[in-house]
Enzyme design. Sequence first.
Site, PDB file in Angstrom:
ATOM      1  N   LYS A 115      -0.483 -52.568  13.937  1.00 26.49           N
ATOM      2  CA  LYS A 115      -1.680 -51.750  13.358  1.00 26.49           C
ATOM      3  C   LYS A 115      -1.771 -50.242  13.911  1.00 26.49           C
ATOM      4  O   LYS A 115      -1.582 -50.250  15.117  1.00 26.49           O
ATOM      5  CB  LYS A 115      -2.762 -52.407  13.146  1.00 26.49           C
ATOM      6  N   TYR A 165      -9.943 -51.955  12.592  1.00 26.05           N
ATOM      7  CA  TYR A 165     -10.686 -53.223  12.812  1.00 26.05           C
ATOM      8  C   TYR A 165     -11.974 -53.505  11.984  1.00 26.05           C
ATOM      9  O   TYR A 165     -12.234 -54.341  11.182  1.00 26.05           O
ATOM     10  CB  TYR A 165     -10.907 -53.639  14.452  1.00 26.05           C
TER      11      TYR A 165
HETATM   12  P1  NAD Z   1       2.246 -47.406  24.711  1.00 25.37           P
HETATM   13  O1  NAD Z   1       2.066 -46.019  24.577  1.00 25.37           O
HETATM   14  O2  NAD Z   1       1.732 -48.284  25.646  1.00 25.37           O
HETATM   15  O3  NAD Z   1       3.522 -47.837  24.274  1.00 25.37           O
HETATM   16  C1  NAD Z   1       4.422 -47.201  23.426  1.00 25.37           C
HETATM   17  C2  NAD Z   1       5.898 -47.509  23.581  1.00 25.37           C
HETATM   18  O4  NAD Z   1       6.640 -46.730  22.570  1.00 25.37           O
HETATM   19  C3  NAD Z   1       6.584 -46.820  24.755  1.00 25.37           C
HETATM   20  O5  NAD Z   1       7.262 -47.919  25.529  1.00 25.37           O
HETATM   21  C4  NAD Z   1       7.262 -45.819  24.627  1.00 25.37           C
HETATM   22  O6  NAD Z   1       8.290 -45.565  25.369  1.00 25.37           O
HETATM   23  C5  NAD Z   1       7.587 -46.024  23.178  1.00 25.37           C
HETATM   24  N1  NAD Z   1       7.887 -44.651  22.447  1.00 25.37           N
HETATM   25  C6  NAD Z   1       9.117 -44.735  21.531  1.00 25.37           C
HETATM   26  N2  NAD Z   1       9.312 -43.659  21.075  1.00 25.37           N
HETATM   27  C7  NAD Z   1       8.083 -42.865  21.840  1.00 25.37           C
HETATM   28  C8  NAD Z   1       7.615 -41.183  21.582  1.00 25.37           C
HETATM   29  N3  NAD Z   1       8.273 -40.648  20.692  1.00 25.37           N
HETATM   30  N4  NAD Z   1       6.348 -41.188  22.013  1.00 25.37           N
HETATM   31  C9  NAD Z   1       5.781 -41.952  22.736  1.00 25.37           C
HETATM   32  N5  NAD Z   1       6.217 -43.271  23.170  1.00 25.37           N
HETATM   33  C10 NAD Z   1       7.472 -43.694  22.327  1.00 25.37           C
HETATM   34  O7  NAD Z   1       1.329 -47.914  23.352  1.00 25.37           O
HETATM   35  P2  NAD Z   1       0.850 -49.337  22.885  1.00 25.37           P
HETATM   36  O8  NAD Z   1      -0.495 -49.297  23.485  1.00 25.37           O
HETATM   37  O9  NAD Z   1       1.704 -50.291  23.276  1.00 25.37           O
HETATM   38  O10 NAD Z   1       0.718 -49.107  21.199  1.00 25.37           O
HETATM   39  C11 NAD Z   1       1.769 -49.528  20.417  1.00 25.37           C
HETATM   40  C12 NAD Z   1       1.626 -49.801  19.141  1.00 25.37           C
HETATM   41  O11 NAD Z   1       0.805 -51.079  19.171  1.00 25.37           O
HETATM   42  C13 NAD Z   1       0.484 -48.856  18.508  1.00 25.37           C
HETATM   43  O12 NAD Z   1       0.768 -48.727  16.941  1.00 25.37           O
HETATM   44  C14 NAD Z   1      -0.859 -49.319  18.616  1.00 25.37           C
HETATM   45  O13 NAD Z   1      -1.851 -49.147  17.673  1.00 25.37           O
HETATM   46  C15 NAD Z   1      -0.429 -51.044  18.696  1.00 25.37           C
HETATM   47  N6  NAD Z   1      -1.509 -52.028  19.550  1.00 25.37           N
HETATM   48  C16 NAD Z   1      -2.058 -52.769  18.844  1.00 25.37           C
HETATM   49  C17 NAD Z   1      -2.668 -53.659  19.463  1.00 25.37           C
HETATM   50  C18 NAD Z   1      -3.432 -54.720  18.709  1.00 25.37           C
HETATM   51  O14 NAD Z   1      -4.415 -55.555  19.279  1.00 25.37           O
HETATM   52  N7  NAD Z   1      -3.002 -55.436  17.840  1.00 25.37           N
HETATM   53  C19 NAD Z   1      -3.145 -53.406  20.892  1.00 25.37           C
HETATM   54  C20 NAD Z   1      -2.484 -52.324  21.676  1.00 25.37           C
HETATM   55  C21 NAD Z   1      -1.642 -51.541  20.764  1.00 25.37           C
END
Ligand code: NAD
Length: 378
Positions: A141, A230
């Site tokens: 999401k 949410y």
């Molecule tokens: P994060 O920044 O920790 O991780 C993102 C990942 O994407 C990294 O490994 C990064 O290297 C990669 N990536 C690839 N191309 C990229 C670019 N152009 N710019 C930046 N990063 C790039 O983020 P996250 O917290 O893991 O979130 C990722 C997704 O998961 C989001 O869509 C977020 O909304 C979702 N999320 C959902 C929940 C949940 O409870 N369902 C919780 C956290 C995050």
Amino acid sequence: MRTPQPSSPVSRRVFLGQLVVAAALVLAPRRGRALEPLPQTKKLGVALVGLGGYSTHQLGPALRATRHCRLTGVVTGSREKGVKWAHNYGFPERNVFSYDTMERMAGNPDIDIVYVVTPNLLHAGHCIAAAKAGKHVICEKPMATSVADCDAMIAACRAAGVRLTVGYRLHYEPHHAEFARLAREKVIGPFLRMSGANGFEMNSSATAKTAWRLDKRLAGGGPLMDMGVYVIQAACMAKVEEAPVAVTAQFGPVTRPKVFSEVEESITWTMEFAGGAVANCRATYGEQVSNFRAEADHGWAQFEDPAFYYAEPMLTTSRGPVNLPKVNHQVAQLDGMAMELLDGRPSLAPGEMGRRDIAIAEAIYAAAKSSRRVEVQA
Ligand code: NAD
């Protein structure tokens, strides 16, 4: 055949939680498209796309505890990192892919599901690449940064004959599943007045974790897209997955304009449902908050703070507290989604639901920008 019973208190709690989730799934209304059941002989293989915070700290560890799926591949910008994951999780190095080589997953028998966990703008491209490789998709999401991208994702998955679900973990969490049942069966209700908020205090130093969330192009918006979905979800759940007919909204308050130069710091909005029900909602990067309440003429249901975080939610209703087993949200979600696929059941969180929520978010932004009531085209 006798169902194996877990022996330790912890595994028994998890097991009981899974039973509750399974029961909730059986009782839940059928949504999305049904698929042919898959052979029940194996755990489904999951490949994570993007190895950032959520994959590293929640989804990866959860995939060690799931009963119906396991981690069998990764897609990452760093081959070295991917190889470490392969060794750590015990899958072959050939199942480490880059973002540009996702099509090579086609025909790989180890991978059944591709789970997209990258910044929001990239969800569409990664989802479509996975669909073209013939893999089922779970997309984090918010589903995408525009309704147009949601439509392209849904079309690509339909064309490929694969399932698209959104990583809405709370549909598989027992307290939220119970709230959905209370609404659906009108045990308390129908719900007429809802209110809720979700947010956290965003650190102003642009770490890797926060940087893309403050970039309007990559995130699609601010806390509305990240945390507000949410609250939108909970309000729609209270109305048995009905979309609102219209919204009004305001940005603010603004306390750190330099940090939030591209995306909003906070936003409040009201969702109006057919029949007159109303939800007053808020999403923020300015404070830690997470609550939800739904009122009917003769009762109410309320999630105490934190309503939407990973902790066990506390649900209380006008009939008393709701005591259900604690589950790991990601384990419950991953197993729930794997079971839906294995059984050929429709998903509780289909792509169409993710699209509905992006349509609502687009209407909320349009309402906040214009200071007008905007009808939702969900
Ligand atoms: P994060 O920044 O920790 O991780 C993102 C990942 O994407 C990294 O490994 C990064 O290297 C990669 N990536 C690839 N191309 C990229 C670019 N152009 N710019 C930046 N990063 C790039 O983020 P996250 O917290 O893991 O979130 C990722 C997704 O998961 C989001 O869509 C977020 O909304 C979702 N999320 C959902 C929940 C949940 O409870 N369902 C919780 C956290 C995050």
